[in-house]
Motif scaffolding. Structure first.
Motif: not given
Lengths: 313, 382
Positions: B192-214
């Motif tokens: 069966x043919x499938x399409x996926x969206x791969x979403x990669x979330x960088x894990x927020x480090x302690x000193x970062x405040x806002x999460x960056x776009x995946x």
């Protein structure tokens, strides 16, 4: 029972050598049981040995050390557990054939595989350590606690054939609280001055067969043995075997070895030794013959197994 | 791949696994653990697709005891993966019992059992990775998991390395309702043919405040390229503060439309090839399912040559690429002389099919002269 952490696992050089030999001579993967003892060692800083021994004396707290003294190899895989890794205590009993040694854990030897535990090995260790325990031997504090039979010894061979590097071994302790293996260092203990420290706590116990060769002279002892008929029969049989070896040379006659009679008597003793030697030689050839038959039977079994697996050769 | 070296019953199980698995499982390595008969293979590495990447599991049979079920050695980073239920305490699910059942009631005569085992293990692996990702201390990831929990088939993965920052990967299957296989007439695809969206979330480090776009990427099964290339899809922008549950509906709508277009594009290509037959005669060879390729025989006086047409999925927006191949000229290595890929010729996507074909044939008439000259020169060089 606490889930205590082992400091290390010790094994004598000859035991390790024979384990490797057993693994490398078997046609395929094998597993088996490991016997031994667990000690609590309180290490002191006092040492009258060479300064090279500083490893053992550097730490001051007490350590728990497992000593791997012997093993029984099943000659196959999935021997004392089911495919899910659940240990069957009846199969353990039939494998250890009444060995009085304490079950320390188990080993798995597999050829050309990665040297990390497999799915089933983890399950087996989990099941084994939940069912079997052995006491921690502690000379300072005789009121001992128990510890699970949690040792797992893994022997592998590298995936590519190599001339020099032929075997790898690793030992693990299964921690029941975390349900995972933790690697432990293996200390190889040999005889010699450098290893004297290792024997401080170790109480040597040889696996000598329990020969009940008490002289049945008093009526009291007969009463005592009445309980087990088979035990009595065994004792009589053992006694007969020993008597046969020392035929005509009762302990009482030994006094003739000193004094005037001695010169004549030595000849007799020598004769007895010769007879004993001849008997041992006979025994050796019996063992050889029976090993050959075991080997033949083994070969036949393999052939049958291969026929079931439809492997043509 | 040849399985002759395996004992027959193991070979049967392996064949069944490779031919019937819904995921395209591959075998990477086969070897033997037997001392006396190293020709009898009994162990192999399976490469199993997971979360748009692959995981490798070693499967260990014992050639001396082929009746016993195999054992598995998982990847070096998965030492906490303990699928045998005697040790996974407190987890329910029917999957566990099916895996246990497959192991406990192992029957080496039944060739389907290995597949059941692998599928059971893979299901457990999905749950295991999901548990790991759930334990990550990151508010956004926790929120995302809670919002997409109802979507079926999402696979997650935790990646971390010594020199790599920690990341959480999601593989989200898209447009699940659309059965692409059924939309294609004469569909040749096994899976069966499938399409996926791969979403990669960088894990927020302690000193970062806002999460960056995946990081977002569309991935499709490789066979789908014949119909539709996900690389041509322009992903809608990820607006700051957005979550996956907001993002997906819009993307799926776009994708659905584009897939329908791609399916109807097959007919456009077919019409074009049919239009060509009026000028060039019946094709020697043509891709009847997706109409991406067609080869015609053409001649210019005595000179006979073949014309290969390559039609992109974006036809007619993108004009076909042509390659001419002589039937009379062989080069030094006895290979027919071919032209370069020709894409520069008069073309308009707004033309009717008949006009397109006519214009192309005009171009071919002129180009044949050049190509003949080119072939003769190629011959003269040696």
């Amino acid at each position: 029972m606490d889930d205590l952490s082992l400091e290390r696992i010790e094994i004598s050089g000859p035991t390790l050598a024979s384990l490797i030999q057993r693994a490398s001579s078997s046609p395929s993967d094998v597993d088996g049981l490991i016997f031994g003892q667990i000690h609590r060692i309180i290490s002191s800083n006092l040492s009258d040995d060479s300064p090279a021994d500083s490893l053992a004396s550097s730490s001051s707290s007490d350590q728990i050390v497992a000593t791997f003294t012997s093993f029984i190899c099943s000659g196959k895989t999935v021997s004392f557990f089911d495919p899910l890794g659940r240990v069957d205590s009846r199969r353990i009993d039939s494998l250890r054939v009444g060995s009085p040694d304490r079950l320390l854990g188990w080993f798995s030897a597999r050829r050309k595989t990665a040297n990390r535990p497999s799915m089933r090995e983890l399950a087996v260790s989990s099941s084994l350590s939940s069912q079997f325990h052995l006491p921690i031997e502690d000379s300072q504090n005789p009121k001992s606690t128990n510890m699970a039979s949690c040792v797992f010894f893994l022997l592998t061979t590298p995936s590519a054939d190599q001339c020099i590097h032929t075997h790898e071994y690793r030992s693990y302790q299964f921690r029941s609280t975390k349900q995972r293996f933790e690697p432990r260092s293996v200390g190889i203990v040999n005889i010699g001055p450098a290893f004297r420290g290792h024997y401080g706590s170790f109480s040597p116990k040889s696996g000598f067969p329990p020969l009940l060769c008490e002289l049945n002279s008093s009526a009291m002892s007969v009463d005592r043995d009445e309980g087990s008929l088979s035990g009595k029969k065994q004792a009589v049989k053992d006694q007969k075997e020993i008597d046969a070896l020392a035929e005509g040379f009762q302990v009482g006659n030994l006094k003739r070895l000193v004094g005037a009679e001695a010169a004549n008597y030595t000849g007799g003793i020598e004769q007895m030794y010769e007879r004993m030697l001849a008997k041992i030689e006979g025994l050796v050839s019996d063992v050889e013959k029976s090993s050959a038959r075991v080997f033949e039977q083994d070969k036949h079994n393999r052939k049958l197994r291969n026929r079931i697996a439809r492997i043509e050769r | 791949m040849a399985f002759e070296g395996f004992p027959p019953l193991i070979a049967d199980q392996l064949h069944y696994l490779l031919n019937h698995s819904p995921d395209s499982i591959k075998i990477e390595n086969v070897w033997s653990g037997n001392k006396f008969n190293p020709k009898i293979l009994d162990r192999f590495t399976l490469v199993i697709p997971y979360c748009l990447e692959t995981i490798k599991w070693d499967v260990i049979y014992n050639s001396e005891y082929t009746m016993a079920p195999p054992d598995f050695i998982f990847g070096p980073n998965d030492e906490d993966f303990t699928p045998c239920s005697s040790i996974t305490v407190g987890t329910d699910d029917s999957q566990i019992s099916s895996l246990d059942k497959a192991l406990f009631e192992w029957d080496n005569q039944d060739s389907t059992r290995l597949l059941v085992l692998i599928q059971g293990l893979r299901d457990q692996y999905v749950a295991y990775q999901r548990r790991r990702v759930g334990q990550v201390d990151d508010d956004r990831v926790k929120f995302e998991i809670s919002t997409v929990v109802t979507r079926k088939g999402i696979e997650m993965q935790m990646t971390s390395g010594v020199d790599k920052p920690e990341e959480v990967k999601f593989a989200v299957p898209l447009v699940m309702d659309l059965s692409i296989n059924k939309m294609v007439v004469g569909c040749p695809w096994k899976h069966q043919q499938k399409i996926y969206l791969q979403v990669v979330y960088p894990i927020l480090r302690k000193y970062e405040t806002a999460p960056s776009a995946p990081r977002l990427r569309l991935v499709s099964s490789s066979d789908l390229k014949a119909l539709f290339s996900v690389e041509d899809v322009k992903l809608p922008p990820w607006i700051a503060g957005m979550c996956l549950a907001e993002y997906l509906p819009h993307l799926e709508e776009t994708l659905e439309r584009q897939i329908l277009e791609a399916v109807s594009a097959i007919d456009l290509r077919r019409n074009f090839i049919e239009a060509l037959t009026l000028f060039l005669g019946r094709p020697l060879e043509a891709d009847a399912t997706f109409c991406r390729k067609a080869t015609f025989l053409a001649s210019s006086g005595q000179f006979t040559f073949m014309v290969h047409f390559f039609l992109s999925t974006l036809f007619p927006k993108h004009q076909p690429a042509l390659v001419l191949q002589s039937c009379q000229h062989l080069n030094q290595l006895s290979v027919p002389v071919k032209s370069n890929i020709l894409t520069e010729y008069p073309w308009s996507p707004r033309w009717e099919m008949g006009r397109m074909a006519e214009q192309l044939c005009d171009f071919l008439t002129n180009e044949a002269v050049n190509f003949k000259k080119y072939c003769n020169e190629a011959l003269l060089q040696h």
